[in-house]
Design a protein around this motif. Structure first.
Motif, PDB file in Angstrom:
ATOM      1  N   ASN A   1       0.818  -1.199   0.000  1.00  0.00           N
ATOM      2  CA  ASN A   1       0.000   0.000   0.000  1.00  0.00           C
ATOM      3  C   ASN A   1       0.860   1.261   0.000  1.00  0.00           C
ATOM      4  O   ASN A   1       0.597   2.222  -0.730  1.00  0.00           O
ATOM      5  CB  ASN A   1      -0.931  -0.007   1.219  1.00  0.00           C
ATOM      6  CG  ASN A   1      -1.918   1.155   1.196  1.00  0.00           C
ATOM      7  OD1 ASN A   1      -2.432   1.511   0.153  1.00  0.00           O
ATOM      8  ND2 ASN A   1      -2.161   1.730   2.352  1.00  0.00           N
ATOM      9  N   PHE A   2       1.916   1.254   0.817  1.00  0.00           N
ATOM     10  CA  PHE A   2       2.773   2.427   0.900  1.00  0.00           C
ATOM     11  C   PHE A   2       3.622   2.568  -0.357  1.00  0.00           C
ATOM     12  O   PHE A   2       3.931   3.682  -0.780  1.00  0.00           O
ATOM     13  CB  PHE A   2       3.652   2.347   2.148  1.00  0.00           C
ATOM     14  CG  PHE A   2       2.925   2.724   3.396  1.00  0.00           C
ATOM     15  CD1 PHE A   2       2.982   4.008   3.899  1.00  0.00           C
ATOM     16  CD2 PHE A   2       2.138   1.808   4.066  1.00  0.00           C
ATOM     17  CE1 PHE A   2       2.294   4.367   5.044  1.00  0.00           C
ATOM     18  CE2 PHE A   2       1.444   2.148   5.219  1.00  0.00           C
ATOM     19  CZ  PHE A   2       1.524   3.440   5.704  1.00  0.00           C
ATOM     20  N   GLN A   3       4.022   1.460  -0.971  1.00  0.00           N
ATOM     21  CA  GLN A   3       4.769   1.534  -2.216  1.00  0.00           C
ATOM     22  C   GLN A   3       3.904   2.130  -3.326  1.00  0.00           C
ATOM     23  O   GLN A   3       4.382   2.912  -4.152  1.00  0.00           O
ATOM     24  CB  GLN A   3       5.253   0.137  -2.604  1.00  0.00           C
ATOM     25  CG  GLN A   3       6.329  -0.410  -1.671  1.00  0.00           C
ATOM     26  CD  GLN A   3       6.678  -1.852  -1.976  1.00  0.00           C
ATOM     27  OE1 GLN A   3       6.042  -2.477  -2.827  1.00  0.00           O
ATOM     28  NE2 GLN A   3       7.685  -2.378  -1.296  1.00  0.00           N
ATOM     29  N   HIS A   4       2.613   1.778  -3.330  1.00  0.00           N
ATOM     30  CA  HIS A   4       1.698   2.351  -4.320  1.00  0.00           C
ATOM     31  C   HIS A   4       1.550   3.853  -4.094  1.00  0.00           C
ATOM     32  O   HIS A   4       1.530   4.641  -5.063  1.00  0.00           O
ATOM     33  CB  HIS A   4       0.337   1.671  -4.228  1.00  0.00           C
ATOM     34  CG  HIS A   4      -0.676   2.224  -5.181  1.00  0.00           C
ATOM     35  ND1 HIS A   4      -0.686   1.926  -6.523  1.00  0.00           N
ATOM     36  CD2 HIS A   4      -1.702   3.093  -4.988  1.00  0.00           C
ATOM     37  CE1 HIS A   4      -1.682   2.569  -7.116  1.00  0.00           C
ATOM     38  NE2 HIS A   4      -2.312   3.282  -6.201  1.00  0.00           N
ATOM     39  N   ILE A   5       1.449   4.269  -2.845  1.00  0.00           N
ATOM     40  CA  ILE A   5       1.328   5.697  -2.538  1.00  0.00           C
ATOM     41  C   ILE A   5       2.594   6.436  -2.947  1.00  0.00           C
ATOM     42  O   ILE A   5       2.548   7.536  -3.511  1.00  0.00           O
ATOM     43  CB  ILE A   5       1.023   5.895  -1.042  1.00  0.00           C
ATOM     44  CG1 ILE A   5      -0.366   5.340  -0.709  1.00  0.00           C
ATOM     45  CG2 ILE A   5       1.112   7.368  -0.657  1.00  0.00           C
ATOM     46  CD1 ILE A   5      -0.652   5.236   0.767  1.00  0.00           C
TER      47      ILE A   5
END
Length: 484
Positions: free
Chosen positions: A84-88
């Motif tokens: 999720n944080f990599q996508h953000i």
């Protein structure tokens, strides 16, 4: 390779590192207010070129600082490894690409195109900020569930420890998490304010920074808090007694920031009052003499008091309740992004209003008052339309907002009686934004992080359309804009 990936790979290899090492141009309320008035009074669409050119130079720097925080080692848990944080993080990289590949908006036509991009960025950032808050809460819930079981190995993650009564978060880890979110949210708060200000000038013909009357805004916040309180408890909300020696107090500030903070404090005060005094449907008396408001009230609950004072340096608003207060040991937890969503003393009203009209409608986890960063350019106050429980970031964010231009927010509580909240607005409108300073060590690590993001396949969801954007070099580092 899709268009998003192509646009990302078109970025100069050293651009992100240079942006991360560049200092943001911090602005004051007075500078933003003065430029806004100049744009509005000129009644010339070409006047918007000045703030647009500044934003074209400034936004990539601020966006890169947010990206840098997502690769920071400030957290004891490696959130940057989570999908999720990599996508953000990849979404921030796309935002930087969109802005830097746009031509400098030096004409009214180019300013119109740039403003279209800002509208897109505003919506993307709203979703990103809510996703960060929601993702962190989901991660904490997962870790706490693991710790509640019998298979938890403290050597794998030292975030929690055994204190003899059960698992609790390590105080140093809690401080590290608080430091991360304070910096990350401050970066995004300032960035969102600049975007919101330009869109308000362009689309609505007004500036967000205005000369305000805190009393008028307090009255609106009172009605909003009473409405959600009455809906939740099914009976009239506590009345609010207002005391001020000067009803005509004025100060330069952002209306939504002030409304949001007063609303947050009132909401908590009313919640505490109802939870303490409504047992088996019968109000409980603390033995205090009633304070007369001069007007009839439908509620039998003790009133909340709001005192507004015009000081030499500050405008201060005190909100007092008889909601039972908190123990001294609980006070530090109200500013914690870990504890505040879980404490029984800090429950917040869930808003029965259903979210409509945005991508957040389909969120799987309740959104929180971080949504204030998503509604600056529109007339709607998003934090009134979203559930206000879930991540528990309400009070920590309220203090960040208060401190962003030199003010503060503090609470003093008397366990067994009630709580006093003090919201101070700094009168010096020359005070610059409380934008976090550049961390050189963190900037040096960004190149590897960005290269890893570019090598991974990008999700098509949330990808931006770059087909009408031209590739141009990034403007030189901002040296200052005299118009501000």
């Amino acid at each position: 390779m899709n268009r998003t990936q192509a646009a990302l790979h078109a970025l100069p290899s050293d651009l992100i590192n240079k942006l991360c090492k560049s200092k943001a141009t911090r602005l004051s309320l007075k500078q933003m207010y003065t430029l806004g008035r100049h744009v509005l009074e000129s009644k010339n669409q070409g006047a918007l070129v000045i703030p647009a050119v500044f934003l074209h130079q400034e936004l990539p720097i601020r966006l890169s600082h947010a990206l840098k925080m997502l690769n920071s080692n400030m957290l004891p848990i490696n959130m940057s490894d989570m999908p999720n944080f990599q996508h953000i993080a990849r979404s921030y990289l796309e935002d930087i690409s969109m802005v830097t590949q746009m031509p400098k908006p030096s004409t009214p036509k180019l300013e119109e195109e740039f403003t279209d991009l800002l509208r897109n960025l505003e919506q993307r950032h709203k979703i990103k900020i809510l996703a960060i808050s929601r993702g962190f809460r989901e991660l904490m819930d997962k870790l706490q569930s693991e710790h509640a079981g019998n298979n938890y190995d403290p050597s794998c993650n030292p975030l929690f420890y055994q204190n003899g009564k059960g698992w609790t978060i390590d105080p140093e880890a809690d401080k590290a998490i608080q430091s991360f979110f304070n910096r990350f949210y401050s970066i995004n708060l300032g960035t969102r304010l600049l975007i919101g200000e330009h869109l308000a000038l362009h689309d609505r013909g007004l500036n967000l920074i205005q000369r305000l009357n805190p009393l008028s805004i307090s009255k609106v916040a009172i009605r909003d808090a009473q409405k959600v309180c009455a809906t939740h408890y099914g009976q009239p909300a506590p009345s609010v007694l207002i005391h001020t020696p000067n009803p005509d107090i004025s100060t330069t500030y952002v209306e939504e920031f002030l409304h949001r903070n007063i609303y947050e404090l009132l909401k908590n005060a009313m919640r505490a009052t109802c939870e303490t005094h409504l047992k088996a449907g019968t109000p409980i008396s603390l033995g205090m003499s009633p304070v007369s408001s001069g007007t009839a009230s439908k509620s039998k609950l003790p009133p909340v008091k709001l005192v507004l004072v015009d000081g030499g340096e500050d405008v201060t608003i005190k909100i007092s309740d008889e909601g039972g207060g908190m123990a001294l040991s609980e006070m530090d937890k109200i500013w914690s992004y870990v504890h505040s969503g879980n404490s029984s003393n800090l429950r917040q009203f869930p808003n029965p209003t259903q979210t409509t009209g945005t991508a957040i409608k389909n969120a799987t986890h309740p959104a929180d008052s971080m949504s204030v960063m998503g509604g600056l350019a529109s007339e709607a106050k998003d934090y009134l339309d979203l559930p206000l429980s879930g991540s528990g970031h309400g009070l920590p964010l309220a203090r960040l907002i208060a401190r962003y231009f030199g003010g503060d927010l503090s609470l003093i509580s008397m366990e067994g009686y009630g709580t006093d909240s003090y919201l101070s607005l700094y009168r010096d409108d020359d005070h610059l934004e409380n934008f976090p300073e550049v961390d050189e060590e963190m900037a040096d690590e960004v190149d590897v992080f960005v290269n890893e993001l570019l090598e991974e396949p990008s999700s098509s969801q949330g990808s931006s359309n770059f087909s009408n954007q031209q590739s141009t070099p990034i403007a030189k580092q901002v040296e200052g804009v005299t118009a501000f």
